[in-house]
Write an enzyme that holds these catalytic residues in place. Sequence first.
Site, short mmCIF file in Angstrom:
data_model
loop_
_atom_site.label_atom_id
_atom_site.label_comp_id
_atom_site.label_asym_id
_atom_site.label_seq_id
_atom_site.Cartn_x
_atom_site.Cartn_y
_atom_site.Cartn_z
N HIS A 34 0.86 -1.18 0.00
CA HIS A 34 0.00 0.00 0.00
C HIS A 34 0.90 1.23 0.00
O HIS A 34 2.14 1.10 -0.06
CB HIS A 34 -0.97 -0.04 1.18
N ALA A 35 0.27 2.40 0.11
CA ALA A 35 1.05 3.64 0.01
C ALA A 35 2.17 3.71 1.06
O ALA A 35 3.21 4.35 0.84
CB ALA A 35 0.11 4.84 0.14
N HIS A 37 4.12 1.29 2.03
CA HIS A 37 5.31 0.61 1.48
C HIS A 37 5.97 1.47 0.41
O HIS A 37 7.19 1.53 0.32
CB HIS A 37 4.92 -0.74 0.87
#
Length: 285
Positions: A34-35, A37
């Site tokens: 997701h953002a 990461h």
Amino acid sequence: METVATISAVRERVQAWRRAGARVVFVPTMGNLHAGHVSLIETARRYGERFVSSIFVNPMQFGPNEDFAHYPRTPHEDERMLADAGCDLMFMPDVAEIYPHGSERAARVEVPGLSRILEGEFRPGHMEGVSTVVAKLFHIVEPDVAVFGEKDFQQLTVIRRMVTELCMRVEIVGAPTLRDTDGLALSSRNQYLTAAERKLAPVIFRTLTAAAARVRSGDADFASIERFGFQELERAGLRPDYFSVRRAEDLATPSADARALVILTAARLGKARLIDNVQVARPGD
Ligand code: PAF
């Protein structure tokens, strides 16, 4: 970006980069990116020229009644996200590549004191599973720098200690927690929440923030702050495992003159177990 599944392929690529003089930065993950990461990869870009990320759902860090089998696996989306973020190499091994004799019989790396408190108390063996797999991945990738999210603050502390104790050459960088607009820390496990639970979940960050404000204002009654946080979460309908004020450096119980602190919590909400923390500096004399 290239995707490889074997240790030998990773070593071959990384050695070639190093011969060409590049600094190699590594972002280990369990996938389902997701953002949060992506922001780790963005942080990584400040520290080198070549970027490796691993996608490996590590059986050793899951307890027998935990979500290993159901942990979300989205390899194709992960591959696209890593490529878009500028990653050069994605390492996606299967379990036998990392644990040729099975994860139960694998050699282990443990940081005893730090691994057994907080998360270690509620998830026995979890931190040992993390330090073991991260040590293996470091031996495989041999990065110059590795980036970990501060959301897993205890994990970051354990890894820093492991690297110092075992004289590993890698530099560890912590990257700030990414949050939704309502404060909920981004996590793959947020998708276990129902719509109603998702609305409730930001109480975790609100409570941490309120506790941090008490610490910042000079309140040194940490036991009372811990009780306040635990009860707030319970009142909201969560089932907290712990709400704890610790010394940021080593997660020890802080004395009244400690300055750099971290407040950590883990709480269950429906099927999800969510963790979060905030760091806070106490006022000086
Ligand atoms: O934070 C995670 O995603 C995992 O604990 C890690 C560091 C990739 C080890 O499996």
